[in-house]
Write a protein that holds these residues in place. Structure first.
Motif, mmCIF file in Angstrom:
data_model
loop_
_atom_site.group_PDB
_atom_site.id
_atom_site.type_symbol
_atom_site.label_atom_id
_atom_site.label_comp_id
_atom_site.label_asym_id
_atom_site.label_seq_id
_atom_site.Cartn_x
_atom_site.Cartn_y
_atom_site.Cartn_z
ATOM 1 N N TYR A 93 29.767 42.568 31.119
ATOM 2 C CA TYR A 93 30.832 43.126 31.959
ATOM 3 C C TYR A 93 30.847 44.629 31.742
ATOM 4 C CZ TYR A 93 32.729 38.344 31.619
ATOM 5 O OH TYR A 93 32.896 36.986 31.636
ATOM 6 N N ASP A 94 31.052 45.369 32.827
ATOM 7 C CA ASP A 94 31.212 46.821 32.736
ATOM 8 C C ASP A 94 32.554 47.186 33.343
ATOM 9 O OD1 ASP A 94 28.652 46.983 31.688
ATOM 10 O OD2 ASP A 94 27.747 47.330 33.655
ATOM 11 N N PHE A 95 33.317 47.978 32.607
ATOM 12 C CA PHE A 95 34.678 48.284 33.032
ATOM 13 C C PHE A 95 34.856 49.772 33.314
ATOM 14 C CE2 PHE A 95 35.090 44.559 30.161
ATOM 15 C CZ PHE A 95 35.510 43.649 31.110
ATOM 16 N N VAL A 96 35.594 50.053 34.382
ATOM 17 C CA VAL A 96 35.984 51.426 34.716
ATOM 18 C C VAL A 96 37.482 51.446 34.979
ATOM 19 C CG1 VAL A 96 33.714 52.044 35.637
ATOM 20 C CG2 VAL A 96 35.473 51.137 37.183
ATOM 21 N N GLU A 97 38.057 52.620 34.829
ATOM 22 C CA GLU A 97 39.509 52.756 35.070
ATOM 23 C C GLU A 97 39.824 52.528 36.548
ATOM 24 O OE1 GLU A 97 41.759 53.187 32.726
ATOM 25 O OE2 GLU A 97 40.231 53.306 31.146
ATOM 26 N N VAL B 8 39.140 38.458 32.255
ATOM 27 C CA VAL B 8 38.361 39.038 33.349
ATOM 28 C C VAL B 8 38.470 38.058 34.510
ATOM 29 C CG1 VAL B 8 36.171 40.149 33.938
ATOM 30 C CG2 VAL B 8 36.785 39.841 31.535
ATOM 31 N N ARG B 43 41.599 47.237 34.456
ATOM 32 C CA ARG B 43 40.382 47.958 34.799
ATOM 33 C C ARG B 43 39.538 47.137 35.770
ATOM 34 N NH1 ARG B 43 37.648 50.292 29.615
ATOM 35 N NH2 ARG B 43 37.808 48.140 28.946
ATOM 36 N N ARG B 44 38.687 47.824 36.518
ATOM 37 C CA ARG B 44 37.769 47.144 37.420
ATOM 38 C C ARG B 44 36.500 46.770 36.670
ATOM 39 N NH1 ARG B 44 35.501 49.680 41.462
ATOM 40 N NH2 ARG B 44 35.946 51.775 40.683
ATOM 41 N N GLN B 45 35.957 45.593 36.976
ATOM 42 C CA GLN B 45 34.692 45.115 36.427
ATOM 43 C C GLN B 45 33.625 45.406 37.473
ATOM 44 O OE1 GLN B 45 31.446 43.844 35.184
ATOM 45 N NE2 GLN B 45 32.040 42.470 36.859
ATOM 46 N N VAL B 46 32.604 46.205 37.112
ATOM 47 C CA VAL B 46 31.655 46.702 38.113
ATOM 48 C C VAL B 46 30.215 46.256 37.885
ATOM 49 C CG1 VAL B 46 33.123 48.694 38.630
ATOM 50 C CG2 VAL B 46 31.350 48.907 36.861
ATOM 51 N N LEU B 52 33.153 38.616 38.644
ATOM 52 C CA LEU B 52 34.566 38.890 38.357
ATOM 53 C C LEU B 52 34.835 40.374 38.605
ATOM 54 C CD1 LEU B 52 34.901 36.680 35.156
ATOM 55 C CD2 LEU B 52 35.261 36.063 37.564
ATOM 56 N N GLN B 55 39.932 43.319 34.983
ATOM 57 C CA GLN B 55 40.270 42.903 33.620
ATOM 58 C C GLN B 55 41.707 43.304 33.302
ATOM 59 O OE1 GLN B 55 39.445 45.401 30.252
ATOM 60 N NE2 GLN B 55 38.405 43.758 29.148
#
Lengths: 97, 97
Positions: A93-97, B8, B43-46, B52, B55
């Motif tokens: 999973y990769d998270f960004v604001e 998530v 936060r967005r999962q990218v 998904l 988060q």
């Protein structure tokens, strides 16, 4: 925009084993040696709602730093020589604001 | 020992929709009103390696604070009235040092 790159995983090694400790220590040493990797952490996953047991987390300043890590030969070697043979299951999973 | 509780998830609502915005805003307002919830983030999962899309993350000081949140009627009501009907898929993970 910074990106938190995470992978939650379960090793083929028994919990608490020397092989587990060695994998985690080597992962820390190898991955933190790659340029652009910030705030590297290893944590245990303890929810009974998942059978994954550890998390690697790292932060990249932007997608260019992340891409450089992804193609870095030290990262590629760790994946092929250690990750693929020793990780039983994982989810990225990769998270960004 | 503090615990980071994360989930998530993917909503049934279209990305960027008013329904998505309302769910996230209400989730933030409702869950941060519960005692013991610290450092709540959305936060967005990218990563393309997961379908998904968001988060929720929160930190509890210890397992007693986490248990009190889990059984709190405001949390239970949010789960039954909003989470179950509006979340298409999710995965929980809890992390400790």
């Amino acid at each position: 925009m910074s990106i938190q790159h995470t992978v939650v995983f379960r090793l083929i090694h028994p919990a608490g084993s020397a092989e587990e400790r060695e994998f985690l220590a080597t992962g820390h040493a190898v991955l933190t040696s790659i340029p652009g990797v910030e705030d590297f952490t290893i944590r245990r996953q303890v929810s009974a709602k998942s059978d994954l047991s550890h998390q690697f987390s790292m932060v990249f300043a932007d997608r260019h730093a992340y891409a450089a890590y992804d193609r870095h030969p030290v990262h590629r070697a760790f994946v092929s020589e250690r990750w693929v043979p020793e990780v039983a299951e994982f989810q990225e999973y990769d998270f960004v604001e």
